[in-house]
Design an enzyme around this catalytic site. Structure first.
Site, PDB file in Angstrom:
ATOM      1  N   ASP A   8       0.750  -1.633   0.225  1.00 36.24           N
ATOM      2  CA  ASP A   8       0.152   0.170   0.265  1.00 36.24           C
ATOM      3  C   ASP A   8       0.854   1.438   0.395  1.00 36.24           C
ATOM      4  OD1 ASP A   8      -2.314   1.378  -0.412  1.00 36.24           O
ATOM      5  OD2 ASP A   8      -2.098   1.684   2.244  1.00 36.24           O
ATOM      6  N   CYS A  71      -4.074  -1.343  -2.162  1.00 33.69           N
ATOM      7  CA  CYS A  71      -4.353   0.144  -2.647  1.00 33.69           C
ATOM      8  C   CYS A  71      -4.871  -0.036  -3.322  1.00 33.69           C
ATOM      9  CB  CYS A  71      -2.751   1.278  -2.644  1.00 33.69           C
ATOM     10  SG  CYS A  71      -2.946   2.712  -3.009  1.00 33.69           S
ATOM     11  N   THR A  73      -5.436   3.184  -5.045  1.00 37.39           N
ATOM     12  CA  THR A  73      -4.749   4.187  -6.437  1.00 37.39           C
ATOM     13  C   THR A  73      -3.777   3.047  -7.080  1.00 37.39           C
ATOM     14  OG1 THR A  73      -5.558   5.620  -4.110  1.00 37.39           O
ATOM     15  CG2 THR A  73      -4.018   6.591  -6.255  1.00 37.39           C
ATOM     16  N   GLU A 156      -4.890  10.053   8.342  1.00 38.67           N
ATOM     17  CA  GLU A 156      -2.998  10.136   9.019  1.00 38.67           C
ATOM     18  C   GLU A 156      -3.161  11.331   9.841  1.00 38.67           C
ATOM     19  OE1 GLU A 156      -0.790   8.919   7.071  1.00 38.67           O
ATOM     20  OE2 GLU A 156      -1.791   7.530   5.952  1.00 38.67           O
ATOM     21  N   CYS A 190     -11.282   2.855  -0.359  1.00 40.66           N
ATOM     22  CA  CYS A 190      -9.759   3.288  -0.284  1.00 40.66           C
ATOM     23  C   CYS A 190     -10.163   3.212   0.940  1.00 40.66           C
ATOM     24  CB  CYS A 190     -10.540   4.993  -0.136  1.00 40.66           C
ATOM     25  SG  CYS A 190      -8.449   5.932   0.921  1.00 40.66           S
ATOM     26  N   HIS A 192      -8.427   3.860   3.768  1.00 39.12           N
ATOM     27  CA  HIS A 192      -8.388   4.420   4.560  1.00 39.12           C
ATOM     28  C   HIS A 192      -9.299   4.223   5.643  1.00 39.12           C
ATOM     29  CE1 HIS A 192      -4.249   5.370   3.634  1.00 39.12           C
ATOM     30  NE2 HIS A 192      -4.258   6.255   4.975  1.00 39.12           N
TER      31      HIS A 192
HETATM   32  N1  DGL Z   1      -3.990   3.749   0.150  1.00 41.10           N
HETATM   33  C1  DGL Z   1      -4.920   4.459  -1.235  1.00 41.10           C
HETATM   34  C2  DGL Z   1      -6.432   3.900  -1.452  1.00 41.10           C
HETATM   35  O1  DGL Z   1      -6.892   2.933  -1.302  1.00 41.10           O
HETATM   36  C3  DGL Z   1      -5.409   5.776   0.028  1.00 41.10           C
HETATM   37  C4  DGL Z   1      -4.118   6.791   0.080  1.00 41.10           C
HETATM   38  C5  DGL Z   1      -3.059   7.512  -0.816  1.00 41.10           C
HETATM   39  O2  DGL Z   1      -3.426   8.970  -1.162  1.00 41.10           O
HETATM   40  O3  DGL Z   1      -2.090   7.390  -0.819  1.00 41.10           O
HETATM   41  O4  DGL Z   1      -6.509   4.642  -2.715  1.00 41.10           O
END
Ligand code: DGL
Length: 275
Positions: A8, A71, A73, A156, A190, A192
């Protein structure tokens, strides 16, 4: 040792790792968080692809045969290119999987109206990976998306359960539901966002389902390992888990305890950008 690599941009993948370890406790895991270069969510395609490729190379060097991009993204911006362009050159026997398809492949069993809302980082939303994946599987579904750029920084900075978070949570929930009043299922796209789940539920009108992806990804991985004995047999099984970060070990350990219960010891990786 051939652990399963979990990657991630930072801490969010820990929410996926936790669910995977619940379902598949017998395997060895190696978690890499690129904390020094996160967040990825606001970065360009080229940058996310380059960083993710380096991370995958590093995990391969540690012996991982199978890497999960935990992750959204990275899954949205780098997975396809790595699978199609890089893996045949690096090692066609190794596998890299993402978390977008596992999240949506059974979404038809959750929605009643077939109107879905996607909540994610700007990078994930701009890539349109979720609507495109859903369209392939369920062309009759209507999908709306909403980028929530402040939600990752809230987590965060440990503000996700504080009163200030309510404004931003409410704003994005209202926005997406205004785009389509028939939405009955919202996907937290996401890693998070599970930490914001309690607050999101507080601002959610009744009758709307919230989909958190950890359990879905874990079930999908379990199924994948059953269907691919040639990969499964290569994954070592001593029930260990090691954590690596590109930031300081202390910072990772203290932040990671928000995502996973218990104390986490991490080691620092210095040379990711050389790969
Ligand atoms: N882990 C990222 C996601 O699932 C979010 C954190 C980031 O923007 O790096 O999209």
């Amino acid at each position: 040792m051939t652990p399963i690599g979990i990657f991630d941009s930072g801490y969010g993948g820990l929410t996926i790792l936790e669910r995977i370890r619940e379902q598949l406790p017998e395997y060895d895991y190696l978690y890499l968080g690129d904390n020094a270069r996160s967040p990825y969510g606001t970065r360009s395609f080229e940058v996310v692809y380059g960083f993710t490729r380096q991370a995958v190379q590093w995990l391969f060097r540690q012996g991982c045969q199978l890497v999960i991009l935990a992750c959204n993204t990275a899954s949205a911006k780098a997975l396809r290119t790595i699978q199609q362009k890089d893996l045949p050159v690096i090692d066609p026997q190794r596998r890299v999987l993402g978390i977008i398809r596992p999240t949506v492949e059974n979404i038809d069993k959750i929605t009643g109206t077939f109107h879905i809302g996607i909540l994610g980082t700007p990078g994930t939303i701009i890539s349109r990976s979720y609507p495109l994946e859903i369209e392939k599987l369920f062309p009759e579904m209507i999908v709306e998306s909403e980028a929530c750029p402040i939600w990752v920084p809230l987590v965060e900075n440990n503000e996700h359960d504080k009163p200030g978070a309510d404004y931003f949570v409410k704003q994005h929930i209202e926005n997406i539901l205004q785009k389509d009043a028939l939405i009955d299922t919202l996907i937290l796209a996401c890693t998070h966002y599970p930490l914001l789940e309690k607050k999101i539920r507080e601002h959610l009108p009744g009758g709307i389902r919230l989909v958190s992806q950890g359990k879905l990804v874990a079930e999908s991985l379990k199924d994948y390992l059953c269907r691919h004995p040639e990969i499964e047999s290569q994954c070592s099984k001593n029930a260990t888990c090691r954590f690596y970060t590109t930031e300081s070990e202390e910072k990772f350990s203290s932040m990671a305890s928000q995502f996973l219960k218990g104390k986490i010891g991490a080691e620092r990786v210095y040379a990711l950008s050389d790969l």
